[in-house]
Design an enzyme around this catalytic site. Structure first.
Site, PDB file in Angstrom:
ATOM      1  N   TYR A   1      14.364  31.256   4.649  1.00  0.00           N
ATOM      2  CA  TYR A   1      12.889  32.454   5.397  1.00  0.00           C
ATOM      3  C   TYR A   1      12.926  32.031   6.688  1.00  0.00           C
ATOM      4  CZ  TYR A   1      10.491  31.430   0.596  1.00  0.00           C
ATOM      5  OH  TYR A   1       9.925  31.230  -0.277  1.00  0.00           O
TER       6      TYR A   1
ATOM      7  N   LYS B   1       1.286  -1.360   0.157  1.00  0.00           N
ATOM      8  CA  LYS B   1      -0.107   0.207  -0.246  1.00  0.00           C
ATOM      9  C   LYS B   1       1.060   0.981  -0.165  1.00  0.00           C
ATOM     10  CE  LYS B   1      -0.206  -0.059   4.891  1.00  0.00           C
ATOM     11  NZ  LYS B   1      -0.770  -0.394   6.166  1.00  0.00           N
TER      12      LYS B   1
ATOM     13  N   MET C   1      10.215  24.326   0.222  1.00  0.00           N
ATOM     14  CA  MET C   1       9.367  23.696  -0.930  1.00  0.00           C
ATOM     15  C   MET C   1      10.364  22.938  -1.406  1.00  0.00           C
ATOM     16  SD  MET C   1       6.246  24.132  -3.379  1.00  0.00           S
ATOM     17  CE  MET C   1       5.353  25.569  -1.977  1.00  0.00           C
TER      18      MET C   1
ATOM     19  N   ARG D   1     -10.219  -0.142  15.216  1.00  0.00           N
ATOM     20  CA  ARG D   1      -9.809   0.566  13.727  1.00  0.00           C
ATOM     21  C   ARG D   1     -10.835   0.053  12.534  1.00  0.00           C
ATOM     22  NH1 ARG D   1      -4.314   1.371  11.200  1.00  0.00           N
ATOM     23  NH2 ARG D   1      -5.149  -0.703  10.174  1.00  0.00           N
TER      24      ARG D   1
HETATM   25  C1  LIG Z   1      -0.057  -1.249   6.863  1.00  0.00           C
HETATM   26  C2  LIG Z   1      -0.974  -3.198   7.386  1.00  0.00           C
HETATM   27  C3  LIG Z   1       0.317  -4.171   7.555  1.00  0.00           C
HETATM   28  C4  LIG Z   1       1.573  -3.889   7.304  1.00  0.00           C
HETATM   29  O1  LIG Z   1       2.177  -3.035   8.781  1.00  0.00           O
HETATM   30  P1  LIG Z   1       4.263  -3.127   8.744  1.00  0.00           P
HETATM   31  O2  LIG Z   1       3.981  -2.678   9.719  1.00  0.00           O
HETATM   32  O3  LIG Z   1       4.271  -2.260   7.905  1.00  0.00           O
HETATM   33  O4  LIG Z   1       4.033  -4.637   8.286  1.00  0.00           O
HETATM   34  C5  LIG Z   1       0.070  -4.824   7.848  1.00  0.00           C
HETATM   35  N1  LIG Z   1      -2.279  -5.708   8.216  1.00  0.00           N
HETATM   36  C6  LIG Z   1      -2.936  -4.399   8.103  1.00  0.00           C
HETATM   37  C7  LIG Z   1      -4.346  -4.584   8.136  1.00  0.00           C
HETATM   38  C8  LIG Z   1      -1.806  -2.911   7.568  1.00  0.00           C
HETATM   39  O5  LIG Z   1      -3.082  -2.260   7.804  1.00  0.00           O
END
Ligand SMILES: *Cc1c(COP(=O)(O)O)cnc(C)c1O
Length: 339
Positions: A231, A5, A279, A99
């Site tokens: 800046y 991701k 930036m 979550r």
């Molecule tokens: C991002 C995520 C992972 C991977 O987590 P890491 O700590 O980067 O290994 C695994 N499971 C879920 C549900 C995640 O959101």
């Protein structure tokens, strides 16, 4: 199941996915349908789990691109029961992170599964909130809850062939009582394991950062004492100094919080960031490296000889976490892949 991701935590999801598949990963995980579709369009063929939500208008893409949704509620089961073709889903149980994942009673899940025969629970999953924290009982509680739910589902005839709970920290430090057939590492793939708290075993995962990040020096200047840099003029030269201006700034992912605090590696030694990060530009003190010239590279993250700087060190200075540093390297920074 390699987690790719967020553009593989800034490393480039397509390239990383190709490598992981070549190395034998049968599953990848992304956050969104868009991320999954991008991988399919690039020719990635292995199974892909979409871990966050699927919006109503994205449902067709799930089937069209052979993506596998994580489902987080009983309502999601009916949402995917929409076609003559059965669909495999992974059911996420919220075991206490609060979550994503369902809190529904097992009887309710079982009833929904009966009502929606087009949906098959291929995977059962949960996610830990504090897997590196051995001073906390939270992970043990989460495991106990997950095992209870899995056993109760089993009694109702719902047995998922794939069970996955552990991301990097639970993989690296191990967790008793966890029975799983698949793991979901992200951070570890990119060469990082978070430090543990409490009475933790040593990490069983031995990795080194996969990525280094460099920027070119675009100008060098000599400053007289009293000169102000950048800046707000927040840095004032106390003595004659030589500074280098790097072609990278917060738009590239160098945190503004590293202003007057962070360091980079230039000429094989640590060079302090002086003045505020702009930036597109960052100014560093290279008084100690008189050989540096415009066009030379500096290392924002990585190693030059004996000197190294990783995302965890940068994160500590910037008041954030290594994940944030890696994901923050913006799209305009060109990625090069070397064997
Ligand atoms: C991002 C995520 C992972 C991977 O987590 P890491 O700590 O980067 O290994 C695994 N499971 C879920 C549900 C995640 O959101």
């Amino acid at each position: 199941m390699g987690v790719v991701k967020a553009d593989a935590y800034g490393h480039g999801a397509i390239e990383i996915s190709r490598i992981l598949c070549k190395e034998g990963a049968r599953w990848l995980a992304v956050s969104s349908v868009d991320e999954g579709v991008a991988l399919r369009r690039a020719g990635i063929d292995c199974r892909i789990l979409v871990m966050a939500g699927v919006m109503p208008w994205e449902r067709d893409a799930i089937r069209e691109f052979r993506l596998t949704p994580a489902v987080h509620s009983v309502g999601d089961l009916s949402f995917f029961n929409d076609s003559a073709e059965p669909i495999d889903v992974h059911l996420k149980i919220d075991t206490g992170m609060n979550r994503l994942g369902t809190h529904a009673a097992v009887s309710e899940i079982a009833a929904a599964m009966k009502a929606h025969p087009g949906v098959r629970i291929e995977g059962l999953m949960t996610h830990f909130a504090s897997a590196a924290d051995f001073a906390s009982g939270q992970t043990d509680e989460q495991i106990a809850r997950f095992n209870d739910v899995a056993a109760e589902l089993g009694k109702c005839g719902i047995r998922a062939p794939l069970i996955h709970c552990a991301s990097t920290n639970a993989i690296a430090y191990g967790r008793a009582g966890l029975t799983q057939t698949l793991v979901r590492p992200g951070h570890a793939i990119y060469g990082y394991v978070s430090p543990a708290r409490g009475d933790a075993p040593a990490s069983s995962v031995n990795v080194a950062p996969a990525l280094s990040w460099k920027a070119r020096i675009v100008a060098i200047k000599h400053l007289a004492p009293g000169s102000r840099i950048g800046y707000g003029g927040s840095f004032v030269a106390a003595a004659p100094m030589r500074i280098a201006i790097l072609a990278a700034g917060y738009a590239d992912g160098i945190s503004h919080r590293l202003s007057n605090k962070g360091k980079v590696i230039a000429g094989g030694r640590l060079a302090p960031i002086v003045g505020t990060v702009s930036m597109d530009l960052t100014t560093i003190d290279v008084t100690q490296s008189p050989h540096l010239r415009p066009g030379d590279e500096a290392t924002l993250l990585g190693r030059e000889g004996d000197v190294s700087l990783d995302a965890q060190q940068i994160a500590r200075t910037a008041g954030t976490i290594s994940y944030n540093v890696l994901c923050g390297i913006s799209a305009r920074v060109r990625r090069f892949y070397v064997e």
